[in-house]
Design a protein around this motif. Structure first.
Motif, PDB file in Angstrom:
ATOM      1  N   GLN A 242      25.875  -0.235  11.069  1.00 49.33           N
ATOM      2  CA  GLN A 242      26.543  -0.163  12.372  1.00 49.33           C
ATOM      3  C   GLN A 242      27.534   0.998  12.414  1.00 49.33           C
ATOM      4  OE1 GLN A 242      25.642  -2.100  14.913  1.00 49.33           O
ATOM      5  NE2 GLN A 242      27.015  -0.962  16.252  1.00 49.33           N
ATOM      6  N   TRP A 244      27.270   3.849  11.065  1.00 48.74           N
ATOM      7  CA  TRP A 244      26.606   5.149  11.168  1.00 48.74           C
ATOM      8  C   TRP A 244      25.601   5.229  12.311  1.00 48.74           C
ATOM      9  CZ3 TRP A 244      28.206   9.406   8.881  1.00 48.74           C
ATOM     10  CH2 TRP A 244      29.033   9.301   7.754  1.00 48.74           C
ATOM     11  N   GLN A 245      25.620   4.284  13.230  1.00 46.16           N
ATOM     12  CA  GLN A 245      24.678   4.327  14.343  1.00 46.16           C
ATOM     13  C   GLN A 245      24.948   5.478  15.304  1.00 46.16           C
ATOM     14  OE1 GLN A 245      21.688   2.629  15.307  1.00 46.16           O
ATOM     15  NE2 GLN A 245      21.884   2.328  13.093  1.00 46.16           N
ATOM     16  N   HIS A 246      26.115   6.112  15.198  1.00 45.82           N
ATOM     17  CA  HIS A 246      26.375   7.288  16.029  1.00 45.82           C
ATOM     18  C   HIS A 246      25.575   8.497  15.556  1.00 45.82           C
ATOM     19  CE1 HIS A 246      29.079   7.952  12.594  1.00 45.82           C
ATOM     20  NE2 HIS A 246      28.965   9.252  12.880  1.00 45.82           N
ATOM     21  N   ASN A 247      25.110   8.448  14.301  1.00 45.08           N
ATOM     22  CA  ASN A 247      24.274   9.526  13.781  1.00 45.08           C
ATOM     23  C   ASN A 247      22.885   9.415  14.431  1.00 45.08           C
ATOM     24  OD1 ASN A 247      22.125  10.600  11.829  1.00 45.08           O
ATOM     25  ND2 ASN A 247      24.000  11.410  10.901  1.00 45.08           N
ATOM     26  N   ARG A 248      22.448  10.463  15.118  1.00 38.64           N
ATOM     27  CA  ARG A 248      21.221  10.364  15.908  1.00 38.64           C
ATOM     28  C   ARG A 248      19.992  10.106  15.046  1.00 38.64           C
ATOM     29  NH1 ARG A 248      17.839  14.811  16.360  1.00 38.64           N
ATOM     30  NH2 ARG A 248      18.557  16.778  15.423  1.00 38.64           N
ATOM     31  N   ILE A 250      19.861   8.382  12.145  1.00 42.93           N
ATOM     32  CA  ILE A 250      19.874   6.983  11.709  1.00 42.93           C
ATOM     33  C   ILE A 250      19.522   6.062  12.871  1.00 42.93           C
ATOM     34  CG2 ILE A 250      21.358   5.134  10.826  1.00 42.93           C
ATOM     35  CD1 ILE A 250      22.840   7.282   9.211  1.00 42.93           C
ATOM     36  N   ALA A 251      20.096   6.329  14.047  1.00 42.59           N
ATOM     37  CA  ALA A 251      19.762   5.524  15.230  1.00 42.59           C
ATOM     38  C   ALA A 251      18.293   5.671  15.603  1.00 42.59           C
ATOM     39  CB  ALA A 251      20.651   5.945  16.399  1.00 42.59           C
ATOM     40  N   GLN A 252      17.758   6.868  15.437  1.00 39.52           N
ATOM     41  CA  GLN A 252      16.367   7.150  15.777  1.00 39.52           C
ATOM     42  C   GLN A 252      15.411   6.321  14.929  1.00 39.52           C
ATOM     43  OE1 GLN A 252      15.522  11.311  15.222  1.00 39.52           O
ATOM     44  NE2 GLN A 252      13.699  11.289  16.516  1.00 39.52           N
ATOM     45  N   THR A 254      16.181   3.623  13.155  1.00 42.83           N
ATOM     46  CA  THR A 254      16.454   2.199  13.361  1.00 42.83           C
ATOM     47  C   THR A 254      15.670   1.675  14.553  1.00 42.83           C
ATOM     48  OG1 THR A 254      18.680   2.433  12.448  1.00 42.83           O
ATOM     49  CG2 THR A 254      18.257   0.486  13.778  1.00 42.83           C
ATOM     50  N   ARG A 255      15.664   2.426  15.627  1.00 46.07           N
ATOM     51  CA  ARG A 255      14.930   2.007  16.821  1.00 46.07           C
ATOM     52  C   ARG A 255      13.423   2.055  16.586  1.00 46.07           C
ATOM     53  NH1 ARG A 255      12.651   4.093  21.458  1.00 46.07           N
ATOM     54  NH2 ARG A 255      12.931   2.835  23.326  1.00 46.07           N
ATOM     55  N   LYS A 259      14.440  -2.034  13.715  1.00 44.63           N
ATOM     56  CA  LYS A 259      15.565  -2.467  12.882  1.00 44.63           C
ATOM     57  C   LYS A 259      15.185  -2.849  11.456  1.00 44.63           C
ATOM     58  CE  LYS A 259      18.390  -3.988  16.810  1.00 44.63           C
ATOM     59  NZ  LYS A 259      19.213  -5.063  17.388  1.00 44.63           N
TER      60      LYS A 259
END
Length: 361
Positions: A242, A244-248, A250-252, A254-255, A259
């Motif tokens: 959570q 590091w979810q601002h890192n694009r 890592i978020a990419q 994860t989605r 997850k």
């Protein structure tokens, strides 16, 4: 799935649609070419390995775009070959070949973006592995017999048999998931159970379950006859993910993986892995964010799998033993030293590092 499967499927589907309205070899050639087209997206280069992973099977696999492509491709085929068959028949053959390509890919766990351009949601059931000879071989036999003996029946029967095999995979997967739900670890989320086919078969299944602090991994073979699943647990730091979810990047991922990722902080690097493919801690898609001198994260790189190559023979032998119902842990150890394994993963070179070091050295 792999290129050979897609080429063979495309050729078989093309023959099944055209029948004898043109020479069988021409139908097979058209199907093989059209069946390859969606995977040419691998030629598109991106700035980082995570984008390359998540942008594969995107627009080129969207049902909307593939349907639009049928008109120019049908016109081109008739113009090049001088085919006497109707434009409508060419259109339907190309449509069938192009559409079955992403639909087959959707049965793997990777993720296929069928709804492009309206949605980039990746779909993947995981009921068949990306390479499965038990699926491809019947298609290949039917195709060879069709071309050699001019037999439409051989092609039809083998195409039907391979499709039945895919149906068997879906049923077997649901069976294993039902059993897994009855014995998941106490801290696990029953809505997060993921069952996927292991390499090259639909007899041994990998089961992943997410928990608040750990994820659990187990295997079940159809030959086990209801024997309990042996689980091994790995740390899953949700607070770190959570953070590091601002890192694009890592978020990419994860989605894209719905997850099913794990983020681990080590002194050498921040490690991000897609849990759906590979065995912990040796994942097919394992990325490292190295730190610079100031402690800031660098762009992600994909960890090399060179260190895993020596385990391929051992893994195949273990799969054979498990498929026969043997309860063996010779390949993976439920009591593995987690910290040691993660440290070893963090020290792996990135893909391309070896080549660059040889060039500069």
């Amino acid at each position: 799935m792999d290129s050979l499967s897609q080429i063979t499927l495309g050729a078989a589907v093309s023959i099944a649609v055209f029948r004898r309205r043109q020479p069988l070899w021409k139908s097979a050639l058209l199907g093989a070419i059209a069946g390859t087209l969606p995977d040419l997206d691998v030629l598109v280069q991106f700035d980082d390995p995570i984008s390359e992973m998540t942008r594969h099977r995107a627009e080129s696999h969207g049902l909307f775009y593939l349907t639009l492509a049928c008109w120019p491709l049908a016109w081109l085929w008739r113009a090049i070959t001088g085919a006497l068959t109707s434009f409508g028949r060419c259109w339907w053959a190309i449509f069938a070949v192009l559409i079955t390509h992403p639909l087959l890919d959707t049965l793997t766990i990777y993720g296929t973006q069928l709804a492009q351009p309206f949605s980039d949601r990746p779909f993947g059931t995981g009921s068949v592995f990306v390479i499965d000879v038990f699926y491809t071989l019947p298609l290949l036999i039917g195709l060879v017999r069709a071309l050699k003996r001019q037999s439409l029946r051989s092609n039809d029967w083998m195409l039907g048999l391979s499709t039945l095999y895919l149906g068997f995979g879906l049923l077997a997967q649901q069976h294993v998931k039902t059993l897994a739900l009855q014995q998941i670890p106490a801290d696990a989320d029953p809505t997060s159970v993921l069952v996927t086919a292991t390499p090259f078969n639909t007899q041994v299944w990998q089961v992943l379950v997410l928990g608040p602090t750990h994820f659990h991994e187990g295997f079940y073979a159809l030959a086990d006859g209801g024997a309990p699943i042996v689980w091994r647990s790995w740390p899953r730091d949700q607070a770190l993910l959570q953070q590091w979810q601002h890192n694009r990047h890592i978020a990419q991922l994860t989605r894209f993986s719905h997850k099913y990722v794990v983020l681990t902080d080590t002194p050498q690097a921040l490690l991000l892995a897609d849990l759906r493919m590979g065995l912990a801690p040796n994942y097919s898609f394992h990325f490292a964010f190295r730190r610079d001198a100031d402690g800031h994260l660098q762009a992600p790189c994909q960890l090399s799998s060179a260190g895993q190559q020596g385990q391929i023979g051992l893994a195949l032998r273990w799969l054979y033993q498990r498929a026969s119902g043997q309860q063996t842990t010779a390949f993976y150890n439920p009591q593995a030293d987690t910290a040691t394994a993660l440290q070893q993963a963090a020290q792996q070179p990135c893909q391309g590092d070896e080549k660059r070091s040889q060039t500069t050295g």
